[in-house]
Design an enzyme around this catalytic site. Structure first.
Site, PDB file in Angstrom:
ATOM      1  N   ASP A 103      51.712  42.962  25.822  1.00 55.90           N
ATOM      2  CA  ASP A 103      50.260  42.829  25.667  1.00 55.90           C
ATOM      3  C   ASP A 103      49.788  43.926  24.700  1.00 55.90           C
ATOM      4  O   ASP A 103      50.586  44.779  24.265  1.00 55.90           O
ATOM      5  CB  ASP A 103      49.582  42.943  27.054  1.00 55.90           C
ATOM      6  CG  ASP A 103      48.233  42.248  27.076  1.00 55.90           C
ATOM      7  OD1 ASP A 103      47.840  41.729  28.139  1.00 55.90           O
ATOM      8  OD2 ASP A 103      47.579  42.191  26.012  1.00 55.90           O
ATOM      9  N   GLU A 145      38.231  41.104  30.809  1.00 54.90           N
ATOM     10  CA  GLU A 145      39.182  42.091  31.329  1.00 54.90           C
ATOM     11  C   GLU A 145      38.523  43.120  32.242  1.00 54.90           C
ATOM     12  O   GLU A 145      37.718  42.745  33.091  1.00 54.90           O
ATOM     13  CB  GLU A 145      39.926  42.718  30.150  1.00 54.90           C
ATOM     14  CG  GLU A 145      40.648  41.638  29.324  1.00 54.90           C
ATOM     15  CD  GLU A 145      41.608  42.201  28.301  1.00 54.90           C
ATOM     16  OE1 GLU A 145      41.518  41.805  27.129  1.00 54.90           O
ATOM     17  OE2 GLU A 145      42.463  43.015  28.669  1.00 54.90           O
TER      18      GLU A 145
HETATM   19  C1  GLC Z   1      44.358  41.445  25.676  1.00 53.57           C
HETATM   20  C2  GLC Z   1      44.750  40.539  26.819  1.00 53.57           C
HETATM   21  C3  GLC Z   1      45.666  39.423  26.420  1.00 53.57           C
HETATM   22  C4  GLC Z   1      45.413  39.029  24.974  1.00 53.57           C
HETATM   23  C5  GLC Z   1      45.789  40.212  24.109  1.00 53.57           C
HETATM   24  C6  GLC Z   1      45.502  39.956  22.631  1.00 53.57           C
HETATM   25  O1  GLC Z   1      44.287  42.773  26.112  1.00 53.57           O
HETATM   26  O2  GLC Z   1      45.297  41.154  27.981  1.00 53.57           O
HETATM   27  O3  GLC Z   1      45.430  38.331  27.322  1.00 53.57           O
HETATM   28  O4  GLC Z   1      46.206  37.904  24.622  1.00 53.57           O
HETATM   29  O5  GLC Z   1      45.141  41.408  24.501  1.00 53.57           O
HETATM   30  O6  GLC Z   1      44.126  39.829  22.424  1.00 53.57           O
END
Ligand code: GLC
Length: 605
Positions: free
Chosen positions: A287, A492
């Site tokens: 991530d 988030e």
């Molecule tokens: C974010 C998320 C993830 C996403 C990634 C790219 O923090 O946790 O779901 O795909 O970063 O944006």
């Protein structure tokens, strides 16, 4: 004429092309393939001489504000041209978070968020949404989306509750058909665990977040999921198995931990379970700065973060900014032997496999014949159908023998109020145009107010007041009211909420309007909220979740054009001190149970 290298020959078997290309690659080229960077730091040098394998845009990071689909395609194709100038001309893989339509792209169709799709219980609908989303994403030159999120959210206090289809594993499993929508449907003979992509109208998908992100204690984002492996398997793993059965190409590691061990460095789950036991042959991506969290202060011992994550089974790292440091440190770790070349070759093999399966070597550039399909009528009609099917009717009439819905289109004066009645940004929620979402006319679409006005007959007056007051009722008469309130956009950790209360303004509006005139309350939220004290005041109550750009789907149903279809994808609690409380729990005392949803019984009207 020189023999065409095997890896450049589409007639050759993919595994032969992977092997041939891998043998030709230097350490620098291999390390570059494992590196994903944000679009804002891309340069010709990075692509041509540092062999960057993948690019992403952060939520809200766009070529420019309001950029057209064509501008997106020009940007992505420009990066690709730089990548193909590299020694071996390995195409770059561009990824984006298209999690409810191509939500970063202005003018794209915005579908209901996953919680609303869970309420539809309609796998075929969700597969069609995947197909439509894939086309709009491909139209902008992008072959890869970080979707679906197949989290089983067990606590609505989690800021990503709306990204989860349901609290119930079997319901989430039903919705994984979106993988076939995004990638296309593999033939029966397709080898299990092997990545699949049907055509240039499909996109590479990413099952996320592996594993247990929806099970953290207290719903704390990036928190700790506690329990046995059997519990992890029965609640959280099964939707990933369904994605694997559909040939999902990639998986994203979860920020969260399992029994206090972070997933980004979890060799047992990432390698032994996902890759060896389950036979996953695609690649695992970290991530955003996910490996940095492996040490505190975050990223302080970056070499340790890289070593722990890559050795655990991460294949590609979403750095996403300081890629020079990542490349330098990873190269050091490989040359020192702390990360074996076998591990590096396994990671690069997986990445190349997905790029070959994705057709990137044959078709590295945008198919611009798709451009006019971004936000097209057909896709908006599909989104409108999804909105209709996602609505859940929770109350219809203070007197059950006198249903309040459907409302009449002909005659009367309808007051429409509330902060969310005429606000497209609120309607779409997080992950829309910006990362966490914002209010206002953020893209092209129809607000619920606009839809109501378009639905009613000439002899019906619709009066809009965002914040009705006592004066509103002194100066004019109304036959009924529709109040639309809810949560403001978040994403988030910004959405972690221990209280789950309506705003004071929403409560005030509901109490005032309900005291003056028979009122339908429509709630736009990413999860159930505390409403018990207010229910008795309402004539009718509808959960609309986060419906996206096509507000007309709401008017279609409340005026009786369609019957309610949706049923609760999550338990509607009475108080937060009951949480976590999920269907099947012994202490189950909901306001509305999982699966609940009323009908208007139109045929009897
Ligand atoms: C974010 C998320 C993830 C996403 C990634 C790219 O923090 O946790 O779901 O795909 O970063 O944006």
């Amino acid at each position: 004429m020189a023999e065409k290298p095997i890896y450049k020959d589409p007639q050759q078997a993919i595994e032969e092309r992977v092997k041939d290309l891998l043998l030709r690659m230097t350490i620098a080229e291999k390390v570059g393939q494992m590196t994903q960077i944000e679009r804002s730091v891309v340069t010709l040098d990075a692509m041509k001489n540092q062999f960057i394998g993948s690019i992403l845009n952060a939520g809200g990071s766009t070529p420019r504000s309001g950029a057209s689909a064509e501008e997106w395609a020009d940007m992505v194709d420009g990066f690709q041209r730089w990548a193909l100038e590299s020694r071996l001309s390995i195409p770059v893989l561009y990824g984006t978070d298209a999690v409810h339509g191509h939500n970063n792209c202005y003018g794209a169709t915005i579908f209901p968020h996953n919680i609303g799709l869970g309420a539809t219980r309609d796998p075929n609908l969700v597969q069609k949404i995947g197909e439509a989303t894939a086309i709009e994403v491909r139209a902008t030159g992008i072959p890869y989306t970080f979707a679906p999120c197949v989290a089983v959210s067990r606590d609505p206090r989690w800021g990503r509750c709306y990204e989860s289809y349901s609290e119930d594993t079997e319901t989430v499993r039903k919705m994984t058909t979106i993988v076939q929508g995004l990638q296309g449907s593999p033939p029966q003979s397709h080898p299990k665990g092997y990545p699949f992509l049907a055509s240039r109208k499909n996109v590479i998908a990413c099952m996320k977040h592996f594993i247990g992100d929806g099970g953290t204690k207290g719903g704390i984002n990036e928190g700790n999921t506690v329990g046995s492996f059997d519990e992890l398997h029965s609640v959280h793993l099964k939707p990933f198995l369904d994605c694997l059965d559909q040939g999902v190409c990639t998986a994203m590691a979860s920020y969260s931990s399992w029994n206090s061990m972070m997933l980004h460095s979890h060799h047992f789950l990432l390698t032994q379970v996902l890759k060896h036991q389950l036979g996953f042959k695609g690649f695992v991506i970290s991530d955003w700065e996910g490996i940095d969290r492996l040490c505190q202060p975050q990223g302080s011992d970056y070499r340790f973060c890289i070593s722990a994550s890559i050795n655990a089974g991460i294949d590609m790292v979403m750095v996403p900014h300081d890629f020079q440091k990542f490349i330098g440190d990873l190269t050091f770790l490989v040359e020192s032997g702390e990360i074996s070349m076998t591990r590096i070759d396994d990671a690069v093999e997986r990445i190349l496999r997905v790029k070959f399966v994705g057709g990137l070597f044959e078709h590295p550039f945008t198919d611009r014949s798709l451009l006019n399909l971004v936000g097209c009528k057909m896709h908006r009609e599909l989104a409108r159908e999804a909105v209709r099917k996602s609505l859940v009717l929770l109350k219809n009439g203070k007197n059950p023998n006198k249903p309040f819905l459907p409302l009449s289109k002909n005659g009367g004066r309808i007051l429409v109020g509330g902060e969310h009645a005429h606000n497209l940004g609120y309607q779409c929620g997080g992950w829309t145009i910006t990362w966490y979402g914002i209010g206002g006319q953020i893209t092209q679409g129809t607000t619920i107010l606009e839809a109501i006005k378009a639905a009613v007959g000439m002899n019906t007056a619709v009066i809009y007041e965002e914040n009705p007051t006592e004066t509103s009722f002194k100066t004019q008469e109304f036959s009924s009211a529709i109040v639309v309130v809810g949560e403001k956009p978040y994403a988030e950790f910004l959405g972690d909420d221990p209280k789950l209360e309506l705003s004071p303004k929403a409560i005030e509006t509901i109490e005032l309007v309900c005291s003056k005139v028979p009122t339908l309350v429509i709630l736009l939220s990413g999860r159930p909220l505390i409403v018990e004290p207010l229910i008795e005041k309402m004539e009718a109550f509808v959960a609309a979740w986060l419906p996206g750009s096509e507000g007309a789907g709401v008017a279609d149903v409340i005026f009786g054009g369609y019957e309610f279809h949706g049923c609760l994808p999550r338990t509607w609690f009475k108080r937060v001190d009951q949480l976590p409380m999920n269907v099947g729990d012994s202490n189950y005392d909901p306001l509305f149970p999982f699966g609940f949803g009323l009908k208007m019984n139109l045929k009897n009207q």
